[in-house]
Design a protein around this motif. Structure first.
Motif, PDB file in Angstrom:
ATOM      1  N   TYR A   1     103.852  66.447  29.821  1.00 38.42           N
ATOM      2  CA  TYR A   1     103.635  67.830  30.228  1.00 38.42           C
ATOM      3  C   TYR A   1     104.495  68.189  31.438  1.00 38.42           C
ATOM      4  O   TYR A   1     104.861  67.325  32.230  1.00 38.42           O
ATOM      5  CB  TYR A   1     102.161  68.042  30.625  1.00 38.42           C
ATOM      6  N   LYS A   2     104.790  69.467  31.572  1.00 30.98           N
ATOM      7  CA  LYS A   2     105.326  69.975  32.828  1.00 30.98           C
ATOM      8  C   LYS A   2     104.114  70.371  33.669  1.00 30.98           C
ATOM      9  O   LYS A   2     103.333  71.239  33.277  1.00 30.98           O
ATOM     10  CB  LYS A   2     106.245  71.173  32.589  1.00 30.98           C
ATOM     11  N   VAL A   3     103.953  69.698  34.789  1.00 33.14           N
ATOM     12  CA  VAL A   3     102.752  69.859  35.613  1.00 33.14           C
ATOM     13  C   VAL A   3     103.094  70.611  36.891  1.00 33.14           C
ATOM     14  O   VAL A   3     104.090  70.301  37.553  1.00 33.14           O
ATOM     15  CB  VAL A   3     102.150  68.480  35.970  1.00 33.14           C
ATOM     16  N   ILE A   4     102.282  71.599  37.207  1.00 29.83           N
ATOM     17  CA  ILE A   4     102.404  72.302  38.485  1.00 29.83           C
ATOM     18  C   ILE A   4     101.254  71.853  39.369  1.00 29.83           C
ATOM     19  O   ILE A   4     100.083  72.098  39.050  1.00 29.83           O
ATOM     20  CB  ILE A   4     102.364  73.826  38.294  1.00 29.83           C
ATOM     21  N   LEU A   5     101.575  71.170  40.441  1.00 27.16           N
ATOM     22  CA  LEU A   5     100.569  70.668  41.376  1.00 27.16           C
ATOM     23  C   LEU A   5     100.564  71.573  42.601  1.00 27.16           C
ATOM     24  O   LEU A   5     101.483  71.540  43.410  1.00 27.16           O
ATOM     25  CB  LEU A   5     100.901  69.225  41.770  1.00 27.16           C
ATOM     26  N   MET A   6      99.532  72.400  42.724  1.00 26.50           N
ATOM     27  CA  MET A   6      99.423  73.282  43.888  1.00 26.50           C
ATOM     28  C   MET A   6      98.219  72.858  44.719  1.00 26.50           C
ATOM     29  O   MET A   6      97.085  72.909  44.251  1.00 26.50           O
ATOM     30  CB  MET A   6      99.279  74.749  43.492  1.00 26.50           C
ATOM     31  N   LEU A   7      98.490  72.444  45.947  1.00 26.07           N
ATOM     32  CA  LEU A   7      97.436  71.968  46.827  1.00 26.07           C
ATOM     33  C   LEU A   7      97.437  72.740  48.139  1.00 26.07           C
ATOM     34  O   LEU A   7      98.477  73.220  48.587  1.00 26.07           O
ATOM     35  CB  LEU A   7      97.630  70.473  47.127  1.00 26.07           C
ATOM     36  N   ARG A   8      96.268  72.809  48.735  1.00 26.21           N
ATOM     37  CA  ARG A   8      96.074  73.474  50.022  1.00 26.21           C
ATOM     38  C   ARG A   8      95.705  72.417  51.053  1.00 26.21           C
ATOM     39  O   ARG A   8      95.128  71.372  50.709  1.00 26.21           O
ATOM     40  CB  ARG A   8      94.950  74.503  49.892  1.00 26.21           C
ATOM     41  N   ASP A   9      96.037  72.674  52.298  1.00 23.14           N
ATOM     42  CA  ASP A   9      95.618  71.781  53.388  1.00 23.14           C
ATOM     43  C   ASP A   9      94.140  71.450  53.194  1.00 23.14           C
ATOM     44  O   ASP A   9      93.295  72.351  53.157  1.00 23.14           O
ATOM     45  CB  ASP A   9      95.836  72.496  54.723  1.00 23.14           C
TER      46      ASP A   9
ATOM     47  N   THR B   1      97.979  62.088  44.616  1.00 21.15           N
ATOM     48  CA  THR B   1      99.117  61.357  45.164  1.00 21.15           C
ATOM     49  C   THR B   1      99.511  60.193  44.267  1.00 21.15           C
ATOM     50  O   THR B   1     100.700  59.963  43.998  1.00 21.15           O
ATOM     51  CB  THR B   1      98.785  60.829  46.570  1.00 21.15           C
ATOM     52  N   LYS B   2      98.538  59.481  43.774  1.00 21.49           N
ATOM     53  CA  LYS B   2      98.799  58.293  42.958  1.00 21.49           C
ATOM     54  C   LYS B   2      99.340  58.644  41.580  1.00 21.49           C
ATOM     55  O   LYS B   2     100.270  57.980  41.075  1.00 21.49           O
ATOM     56  CB  LYS B   2      97.523  57.466  42.823  1.00 21.49           C
ATOM     57  N   TYR B   3      98.789  59.670  40.950  1.00 27.31           N
ATOM     58  CA  TYR B   3      99.091  59.930  39.548  1.00 27.31           C
ATOM     59  C   TYR B   3     100.024  61.116  39.293  1.00 27.31           C
ATOM     60  O   TYR B   3     100.543  61.251  38.181  1.00 27.31           O
ATOM     61  CB  TYR B   3      97.789  60.158  38.770  1.00 27.31           C
ATOM     62  N   GLN B   4     100.254  61.984  40.304  1.00 23.07           N
ATOM     63  CA  GLN B   4     101.058  63.168  40.021  1.00 23.07           C
ATOM     64  C   GLN B   4     102.166  63.437  41.044  1.00 23.07           C
ATOM     65  O   GLN B   4     103.299  63.691  40.656  1.00 23.07           O
ATOM     66  CB  GLN B   4     100.138  64.406  39.919  1.00 23.07           C
ATOM     67  N   PHE B   5     101.857  63.382  42.307  1.00 18.98           N
ATOM     68  CA  PHE B   5     102.829  63.774  43.328  1.00 18.98           C
ATOM     69  C   PHE B   5     104.086  62.907  43.246  1.00 18.98           C
ATOM     70  O   PHE B   5     104.021  61.685  43.194  1.00 18.98           O
ATOM     71  CB  PHE B   5     102.209  63.644  44.724  1.00 18.98           C
ATOM     72  N   GLY B   6     105.247  63.567  43.217  1.00 16.93           N
ATOM     73  CA  GLY B   6     106.517  62.846  43.181  1.00 16.93           C
ATOM     74  C   GLY B   6     106.976  62.419  41.806  1.00 16.93           C
ATOM     75  O   GLY B   6     108.087  61.881  41.670  1.00 16.93           O
ATOM     76  N   LYS B   7     106.177  62.663  40.761  1.00 15.92           N
ATOM     77  CA  LYS B   7     106.588  62.300  39.403  1.00 15.92           C
ATOM     78  C   LYS B   7     107.647  63.291  38.913  1.00 15.92           C
ATOM     79  O   LYS B   7     107.697  64.449  39.324  1.00 15.92           O
ATOM     80  CB  LYS B   7     105.387  62.326  38.452  1.00 15.92           C
ATOM     81  N   LYS B   8     108.492  62.838  37.986  1.00 18.50           N
ATOM     82  CA  LYS B   8     109.601  63.649  37.501  1.00 18.50           C
ATOM     83  C   LYS B   8     109.126  64.916  36.794  1.00 18.50           C
ATOM     84  O   LYS B   8     109.839  65.924  36.793  1.00 18.50           O
ATOM     85  CB  LYS B   8     110.474  62.824  36.544  1.00 18.50           C
TER      86      LYS B   8
END
Length: 249
Positions: A70-78, A135-142
């Motif tokens: 999938y193309k994943v959009i990860l939007m996080l808030r402080d 962080t473990k499963y999504q952040f920084g993935k291609k």
């Protein structure tokens, strides 16, 4: 809530199917997390398709099968602002569908009977764990685009450009203009409104300095990874100035 509107509009514009599983189950008095961990994996597999669909928003991490497709959009808030906002939404603004009445009323009573400092510290472990999963499963993935909530409310035009560039198909100019004209992040605070407060840095306006320091310590890894604390010395100086300001007030 605004992300829901954006995703719905994107699906319509691109001729895709939009599915908000969390929202549907919530209205039915059920929980997507329970569905993931209590049911046959085949049911979960049949809920998702890697093409032709837009899913979301998801308010926590879920182990969706074949995530890399999938193309994943990860939007996080402080997370410190998330916890602050959670207090007010729990105590005052959450809608109460009939299917969730007992659960929400109980959570509301619990929040109202606590001060905000105790509430955020009580809920911080869950928020930390959820961000650690991201962080473990999504952040920084291609296949994952990270967009911050703060960028959305500070510079929505640039935020929207980054979102549109990442999509597999190009949305129309009409949709772009509609979203640009419909974005309104200047609101007067009202604790009883779902759109109560959208500005970043809310934790500094609502929490005591000692509570912010505790959160900084507990969430230090998350805050550094996503850039909500870039310089520890600067953060300490700013908190000291905030302490002096609150003391004067």
């Amino acid at each position: 809530m605004y992300a829901t509107e954006i995703l719905h509009n994107l699906a319509h514009d691109l001729g895709m199917t939009y599915l908000n599983y969390e929202g549907y189950l919530w209205e039915a008095g059920q929980c997507l997390e329970k569905l993931f961990f209590d049911h046959d994996p085949e049911i979960i597999n049949n809920m998702f398709r890697t093409t032709g669909h837009i899913y979301g928003p998801f308010r926590q991490y879920y182990p969706i099968p074949e995530r890399e497709k999938y193309k994943v959009i990860l939007m996080l808030r402080d997370p410190r602002d998330v916890l602050t906002s959670l207090y007010f939404s729990s105590a005052y603004t959450h809608d109460i569908p009939e299917s969730q009445k007992t659960k929400i009323e109980s959570a509301r009573e619990d929040a109202i009977n606590k001060n905000i400092e105790d509430f955020v510290m009580e809920h911080s472990p869950w928020v930390r764990t959820n961000y650690e999963h991201y962080t473990k499963y999504q952040f920084g993935k291609k296949n994952v685009l990270f967009l911050s909530y703060e960028d959305m409310v500070i510079d929505f035009s640039t935020w929207l450009i980054e979102l549109f560039k990442y999509l597999p198909s190009k949305p129309s100019e009409q949709l772009r203009n509609k979203l640009l004209h419909g974005a309104n992040f200047e609101v007067e605070e009202n604790i009883y409104s779902h759109k109560r407060q959208v500005k970043s840095g809310e934790h500094r306006r609502k929490l005591q300095v000692h509570t912010i320091k505790q959160l900084n310590l507990e969430l230090q890894d998350v805050l550094k990874i996503y850039g909500w604390v870039k310089d520890e010395r600067q953060e300490a100086d700013e908190l000291f100035q905030l302490y002096l300001s609150k003391a004067r007030d």
